[in-house]
Design a protein around this motif. Structure first.
Motif, PDB file in Angstrom:
ATOM      1  N   ASN A 163       9.527  -8.164  30.577  1.00  0.00           N
ATOM      2  CA  ASN A 163      10.661  -8.791  31.260  1.00  0.00           C
ATOM      3  C   ASN A 163      10.368 -10.253  31.591  1.00  0.00           C
ATOM      4  OD1 ASN A 163      12.143  -6.440  31.158  1.00  0.00           O
ATOM      5  ND2 ASN A 163      11.609  -5.781  33.230  1.00  0.00           N
ATOM      6  N   HIS A 164       9.160 -10.520  32.074  1.00  0.00           N
ATOM      7  CA  HIS A 164       8.792 -11.912  32.360  1.00  0.00           C
ATOM      8  C   HIS A 164       8.879 -12.756  31.090  1.00  0.00           C
ATOM      9  CE1 HIS A 164       7.902 -10.991  36.385  1.00  0.00           C
ATOM     10  NE2 HIS A 164       6.589 -10.845  36.334  1.00  0.00           N
ATOM     11  N   SER A 165       8.393 -12.211  29.983  1.00  0.00           N
ATOM     12  CA  SER A 165       8.390 -12.951  28.722  1.00  0.00           C
ATOM     13  C   SER A 165       9.809 -13.239  28.243  1.00  0.00           C
ATOM     14  CB  SER A 165       7.627 -12.163  27.664  1.00  0.00           C
ATOM     15  OG  SER A 165       7.673 -12.812  26.419  1.00  0.00           O
ATOM     16  N   ARG A 166      10.691 -12.259  28.447  1.00  0.00           N
ATOM     17  CA  ARG A 166      12.076 -12.417  27.995  1.00  0.00           C
ATOM     18  C   ARG A 166      12.880 -13.331  28.921  1.00  0.00           C
ATOM     19  NH1 ARG A 166      13.276  -7.549  28.162  1.00  0.00           N
ATOM     20  NH2 ARG A 166      14.207  -7.571  30.247  1.00  0.00           N
ATOM     21  N   ASN A 167      12.643 -13.219  30.227  1.00  0.00           N
ATOM     22  CA  ASN A 167      13.488 -13.928  31.199  1.00  0.00           C
ATOM     23  C   ASN A 167      12.977 -15.316  31.569  1.00  0.00           C
ATOM     24  OD1 ASN A 167      15.074 -11.622  31.252  1.00  0.00           O
ATOM     25  ND2 ASN A 167      14.023 -10.767  33.037  1.00  0.00           N
ATOM     26  N   ASP A 171       7.195 -23.336  31.991  1.00  0.00           N
ATOM     27  CA  ASP A 171       6.516 -23.326  33.280  1.00  0.00           C
ATOM     28  C   ASP A 171       6.872 -22.096  34.117  1.00  0.00           C
ATOM     29  OD1 ASP A 171       5.213 -25.658  32.694  1.00  0.00           O
ATOM     30  OD2 ASP A 171       6.599 -26.958  33.806  1.00  0.00           O
ATOM     31  N   GLU A 172       8.094 -21.565  33.948  1.00  0.00           N
ATOM     32  CA  GLU A 172       8.489 -20.377  34.717  1.00  0.00           C
ATOM     33  C   GLU A 172       7.613 -19.181  34.345  1.00  0.00           C
ATOM     34  OE1 GLU A 172      12.638 -19.787  33.980  1.00  0.00           O
ATOM     35  OE2 GLU A 172      13.223 -20.859  35.812  1.00  0.00           O
ATOM     36  N   PHE A 173       7.381 -18.991  33.049  1.00  0.00           N
ATOM     37  CA  PHE A 173       6.520 -17.886  32.614  1.00  0.00           C
ATOM     38  C   PHE A 173       5.095 -18.112  33.092  1.00  0.00           C
ATOM     39  CE2 PHE A 173       3.661 -15.922  29.432  1.00  0.00           C
ATOM     40  CZ  PHE A 173       4.040 -14.597  29.608  1.00  0.00           C
ATOM     41  N   LYS A 174       4.630 -19.352  33.006  1.00  0.00           N
ATOM     42  CA  LYS A 174       3.286 -19.667  33.482  1.00  0.00           C
ATOM     43  C   LYS A 174       3.152 -19.340  34.963  1.00  0.00           C
ATOM     44  CE  LYS A 174       0.025 -23.478  34.132  1.00  0.00           C
ATOM     45  NZ  LYS A 174      -0.197 -24.943  34.031  1.00  0.00           N
ATOM     46  N   THR A 175       4.147 -19.698  35.757  1.00  0.00           N
ATOM     47  CA  THR A 175       4.119 -19.405  37.198  1.00  0.00           C
ATOM     48  C   THR A 175       4.072 -17.908  37.450  1.00  0.00           C
ATOM     49  OG1 THR A 175       5.336 -21.436  37.709  1.00  0.00           O
ATOM     50  CG2 THR A 175       5.374 -19.696  39.378  1.00  0.00           C
ATOM     51  N   ALA A 176       4.854 -17.144  36.663  1.00  0.00           N
ATOM     52  CA  ALA A 176       4.914 -15.684  36.846  1.00  0.00           C
ATOM     53  C   ALA A 176       3.562 -15.035  36.576  1.00  0.00           C
ATOM     54  CB  ALA A 176       5.985 -15.083  35.946  1.00  0.00           C
ATOM     55  N   TYR A 185      -2.412 -10.834  28.989  1.00  0.00           N
ATOM     56  CA  TYR A 185      -1.120 -10.169  29.145  1.00  0.00           C
ATOM     57  C   TYR A 185      -0.627  -9.689  27.790  1.00  0.00           C
ATOM     58  CZ  TYR A 185      -1.558 -12.592  33.553  1.00  0.00           C
ATOM     59  OH  TYR A 185      -2.046 -13.044  34.756  1.00  0.00           O
ATOM     60  N   VAL A 186      -0.314  -8.397  27.708  1.00  0.00           N
ATOM     61  CA  VAL A 186       0.171  -7.804  26.459  1.00  0.00           C
ATOM     62  C   VAL A 186       1.692  -7.877  26.455  1.00  0.00           C
ATOM     63  CG1 VAL A 186       0.297  -5.705  25.073  1.00  0.00           C
ATOM     64  CG2 VAL A 186      -1.819  -6.276  26.290  1.00  0.00           C
ATOM     65  N   ILE A 187       2.250  -8.416  25.361  1.00  0.00           N
ATOM     66  CA  ILE A 187       3.701  -8.555  25.256  1.00  0.00           C
ATOM     67  C   ILE A 187       4.156  -7.840  23.998  1.00  0.00           C
ATOM     68  CG2 ILE A 187       5.633 -10.174  25.217  1.00  0.00           C
ATOM     69  CD1 ILE A 187       3.673 -12.318  26.290  1.00  0.00           C
ATOM     70  N   ASP A 188       4.432  -6.564  24.129  1.00  0.00           N
ATOM     71  CA  ASP A 188       4.908  -5.754  23.003  1.00  0.00           C
ATOM     72  C   ASP A 188       5.581  -4.521  23.583  1.00  0.00           C
ATOM     73  OD1 ASP A 188       4.570  -5.295  19.839  1.00  0.00           O
ATOM     74  OD2 ASP A 188       4.357  -3.374  20.877  1.00  0.00           O
ATOM     75  N   GLY A 189       6.613  -4.023  22.898  1.00  0.00           N
ATOM     76  CA  GLY A 189       7.320  -2.850  23.388  1.00  0.00           C
ATOM     77  C   GLY A 189       6.454  -1.615  23.469  1.00  0.00           C
ATOM     78  N   GLN A 190       5.359  -1.570  22.707  1.00  0.00           N
ATOM     79  CA  GLN A 190       4.416  -0.452  22.758  1.00  0.00           C
ATOM     80  C   GLN A 190       3.100  -0.929  23.385  1.00  0.00           C
ATOM     81  OE1 GLN A 190       4.395   1.763  18.992  1.00  0.00           O
ATOM     82  NE2 GLN A 190       6.479   1.031  18.604  1.00  0.00           N
ATOM     83  N   GLY A 191       2.306  -1.663  22.656  1.00  0.00           N
ATOM     84  CA  GLY A 191       1.160  -2.337  23.244  1.00  0.00           C
ATOM     85  C   GLY A 191      -0.176  -1.639  23.156  1.00  0.00           C
ATOM     86  N   VAL A 211      -6.069 -12.107  18.396  1.00  0.00           N
ATOM     87  CA  VAL A 211      -5.403 -10.861  18.781  1.00  0.00           C
ATOM     88  C   VAL A 211      -3.906 -11.122  18.912  1.00  0.00           C
ATOM     89  CG1 VAL A 211      -5.240  -9.033  20.513  1.00  0.00           C
ATOM     90  CG2 VAL A 211      -7.463 -10.098  20.023  1.00  0.00           C
ATOM     91  N   PRO A 212      -3.061 -10.379  18.202  1.00  0.00           N
ATOM     92  CA  PRO A 212      -1.613 -10.626  18.294  1.00  0.00           C
ATOM     93  C   PRO A 212      -1.019 -10.095  19.592  1.00  0.00           C
ATOM     94  CG  PRO A 212      -2.021  -8.713  16.933  1.00  0.00           C
ATOM     95  CD  PRO A 212      -3.382  -9.284  17.279  1.00  0.00           C
ATOM     96  N   ASN A 213       0.189 -10.546  19.907  1.00  0.00           N
ATOM     97  CA  ASN A 213       1.033  -9.987  20.976  1.00  0.00           C
ATOM     98  C   ASN A 213       0.475 -10.187  22.379  1.00  0.00           C
ATOM     99  OD1 ASN A 213       2.590  -8.899  18.815  1.00  0.00           O
ATOM    100  ND2 ASN A 213       1.273  -7.085  18.780  1.00  0.00           N
ATOM    101  N   ILE A 214      -0.267 -11.268  22.602  1.00  0.00           N
ATOM    102  CA  ILE A 214      -0.805 -11.474  23.949  1.00  0.00           C
ATOM    103  C   ILE A 214      -0.545 -12.904  24.412  1.00  0.00           C
ATOM    104  CG2 ILE A 214      -2.621  -9.757  23.617  1.00  0.00           C
ATOM    105  CD1 ILE A 214      -4.644 -12.070  23.408  1.00  0.00           C
ATOM    106  N   ALA A 215      -0.679 -13.074  25.726  1.00  0.00           N
ATOM    107  CA  ALA A 215      -0.667 -14.397  26.343  1.00  0.00           C
ATOM    108  C   ALA A 215      -1.853 -14.464  27.291  1.00  0.00           C
ATOM    109  CB  ALA A 215       0.635 -14.636  27.094  1.00  0.00           C
ATOM    110  N   TYR A 216      -2.403 -15.649  27.435  1.00  0.00           N
ATOM    111  CA  TYR A 216      -3.498 -15.843  28.377  1.00  0.00           C
ATOM    112  C   TYR A 216      -3.546 -17.322  28.743  1.00  0.00           C
ATOM    113  CZ  TYR A 216      -5.953 -17.229  24.069  1.00  0.00           C
ATOM    114  OH  TYR A 216      -6.309 -17.823  22.878  1.00  0.00           O
ATOM    115  N   LEU A 217      -4.192 -17.615  29.851  1.00  0.00           N
ATOM    116  CA  LEU A 217      -4.324 -18.998  30.296  1.00  0.00           C
ATOM    117  C   LEU A 217      -5.661 -19.563  29.817  1.00  0.00           C
ATOM    118  CD1 LEU A 217      -2.936 -18.686  33.928  1.00  0.00           C
ATOM    119  CD2 LEU A 217      -1.927 -20.042  32.095  1.00  0.00           C
ATOM    120  N   GLU A 218      -5.616 -20.766  29.280  1.00  0.00           N
ATOM    121  CA  GLU A 218      -6.827 -21.437  28.822  1.00  0.00           C
ATOM    122  C   GLU A 218      -6.746 -22.894  29.264  1.00  0.00           C
ATOM    123  OE1 GLU A 218      -9.139 -20.877  24.810  1.00  0.00           O
ATOM    124  OE2 GLU A 218      -7.590 -22.409  24.514  1.00  0.00           O
ATOM    125  N   ASN A 219      -7.653 -23.271  30.159  1.00  0.00           N
ATOM    126  CA  ASN A 219      -7.664 -24.632  30.697  1.00  0.00           C
ATOM    127  C   ASN A 219      -6.298 -25.031  31.262  1.00  0.00           C
ATOM    128  OD1 ASN A 219     -10.378 -24.981  29.850  1.00  0.00           O
ATOM    129  ND2 ASN A 219      -9.682 -25.514  27.786  1.00  0.00           N
TER     130      ASN A 219
END
Length: 549
Positions: A163-167, A171-176, A185-191, A211-219
């Protein structure tokens, strides 16, 4: 796997914030807000102590003082005290991929065990978010993990992150995700396959960018990897429940035979999020049910498929499988009673079905059309009548305030409930969720706002809450069951603990009367007297129950 081997992944199930804490949190926003008024349908106030229904049952059984339960504490019954299906499934999946994995079921009640596992320095901790719409429950778990092990990698996935990824974007997603404070963070309907690849990556010292389907913070920058939608086979990844025999699973187990939903109701984004419908074959389902039977102590199985009786011929075959195998447990499910016939319901009764959850949503043909429910009130009414005739408990769920709702359409819902008489029911205010199909028609219905605070052409959220008050105070033919801490699985959970369905109904009848004292704003003196009367009757009923561990 060797117990001495390092734990690759600890999967964390459910964190339900203690009710007193959650109630106080919402009350700070105002007792007349929609969210707090919605919560009021889930608790009673006993001399200033606010108890949800699980808390009320604990209060009742503690005062029953039967010899076999003299050591009861306030946690006689625990919300979520059945194996968390997402956590068990992910653990099962990781083990099949060769990883050393285990799960923790209830964060609030297993903190000591959690700390002990974190002290063993697992490679990573995975947090599921199936039931969360805000970050707070995850925040609590991340804080706990960091306190006890500041090196372990924390992975969060599931609907909250989707939901965060879609909405949110940029910067809004980064804040979330910064607010959550995890690592990956895994972003996939199954995962589940993505989670396994993350574990492989961490074990082998690889780069997360592969690794596919993920988000992460780097620097300080959000990195998102390529999207590779998963399509994991349900047959290849069914749960071997007997392999969890040492986990003290309890008398009630949840499972599923399908992924996603065949319908496209306009208030729900689950089919979009989950992708095309996938089904477990009957041969594999039989293997899973056999593994449940092998545990020896299971009394109830709950099927969480959104539409268990679709496809319809397959559903009848599942009932016949139960009859043929003579499984020793009862079963409960979500059920679309508009898509049924008498033969199916007769098969259900013969196969051990004791109760169904009916997502009816409205008794108004207009609103059902607006919801794209592909059902009629006549078919709903006929289905409920058949279920009653064959002794299957019914729990109807309704939504008030959907676009197009008026006082007249609410009257139609009230009339439907009173005439069809499901054993139990609940009414929820429409939650205006971004990403659901109805949001594509915001201009048509003049929809403004989101979440609990919204308006459209024919109603706003405060009026919807007024209408829910009216439904509750008008309907006498069915018993209200709340949403907080008391989802459908609670019924088989309590019967698995030794409360019979007739005893459950007696307890809920009295709980309904206690709740009515809150909603109807009964004068204090009268309320106190009636509360004592109803509570004493609940204690008498509780004293006749023989609980099991």
């Amino acid at each position: 796997m060797s117990n001495s081997a390092r734990l690759d992944c600890l999967v964390v199930g459910y964190n339900e914030i203690p009710f007193a804490e959650y109630e106080s949190f919402l009350r700070n926003y105002g007792e007349e807000t929609e969210a707090y008024r919605d919560l009021k349908f889930s608790f009673v106030d006993l001399d200033g102590k606010k108890l949800d229904y699980i808390g009320l049952l604990n209060h009742t059984f503690e005062h029953a003082r039967r010899p076999e339960i003299t050591s009861l504490s306030q946690e006689t019954f625990k919300s979520g005290e059945i194996p968390n299906l997402a956590a068990v499934y992910l653990t099962n999946f990781l083990r099949r991929q060769g990883h050393n994995a285990c799960y923790l079921n209830l964060f609030q009640f297993e903190k000591e065990k959690f700390a002990e596992l974190l002290a063993q320095d697992p490679l990573c901790v995975a947090i599921t978010t199936t039931f969360y719409v805000v970050n707070l429950p995850v925040n609590q778990m991340v804080e706990f993990i960091r306190k006890h092990n500041d090196q372990v990698k924390i992975i969060v996935g599931g609907p909250l992150i989707a939901n965060h990824s879609r909405n949110y974007h940029g910067d809004e997603f980064k804040t979330a995700i910064e607010d959550i404070g995890a690592d990956i963070y895994v972003i996939d309907g199954q995962g589940e396959a993505t989670l396994s690849q993350i574990v492989d990556c961490l074990k082998n010292g690889g780069s997360l960018s592969a690794v596919p389907n993920i988000a992460y913070l780097e620097n300080g920058t959000v990195r998102r990897t390529k999207v590779v939608p998963e399509n994991n086979s349900l047959d290849e990844n069914y749960i071997d429940w007997f392999s969890f025999a040492d986990e003290k699973l309890g008398a009630t187990i949840q499972t599923r035979t399908a992924r996603s939903c065949a319908f496209k109701c306009s208030f729900c984004n689950y089919p979009t999020r989950a992708g095309p419908v996938a089904l477990t074959s009957l041969e594999v389902l039989e293997k899973e049910l056999d593994s449940i039977q092998a545990l020896g102590g299971v009394k109830n199985v709950v099927f969480i498929d959104d539409t268990f009786n679709v496809p319809f011929p397959r559903f009848k075959d599942i009932c016949r499988l139960f009859i043929r195998k003579k499984y020793p447990f009862n079963w409960f499910s979500y059920f679309r009673c508009s898509n049924s016939d008498e033969e199916a319901i007769e098969l259900m009764a013969r196969s051990g079905c004791k109760g169904v959850f009916l997502g009816i949503e409205s008794g108004s043909p207009t609103i059902l059309t607006n919801m794209n429910k592909a059902a009629t009130v006549e078919k709903y009414a006929r289905g409920i009548e058949w279920l009653r005739q064959y002794g299957i408990m019914t729990f109807g769920s309704f939504i008030i305030g959907f676009p197009g709702e008026t006082r007249q359409t609410v009257d139609e819902t009230i009339q439907f409930i009173r005439q069809s008489k499901p054993d139990y029911y609940r009414v929820q205010m429409w939650y205006s969720e971004m990403g659901t199909p109805i949001q594509n028609q915001r201009d048509k219905y003049n929809i403004e706002g989101e979440g609990f605070v919204w308006s459209h052409n024919t109603m706003d959220s405060l009026e919807a809450m007024d209408q829910i008050d009216r439904v509750f105070l008008t309907v006498k033919e069915s018993l209200w069951l709340p949403q907080w801490s008391f989802d459908f699985w609670t019924v088989p959970y309590l019967t698995g603990r030794g409360i019979s369905l007739p005893q459950f109904k007696e307890l809920m009848t009295l709980a309904h009367k206690l709740l009515a004292l809150e909603i109807a704003s009964v004068p204090t003196a009268n309320k106190s007297s009636l509360q004592q009367e109803y509570l004493q009757a609940m204690v008498r009923c509780a004293s006749e129950c023989t609980l099991t561990a």
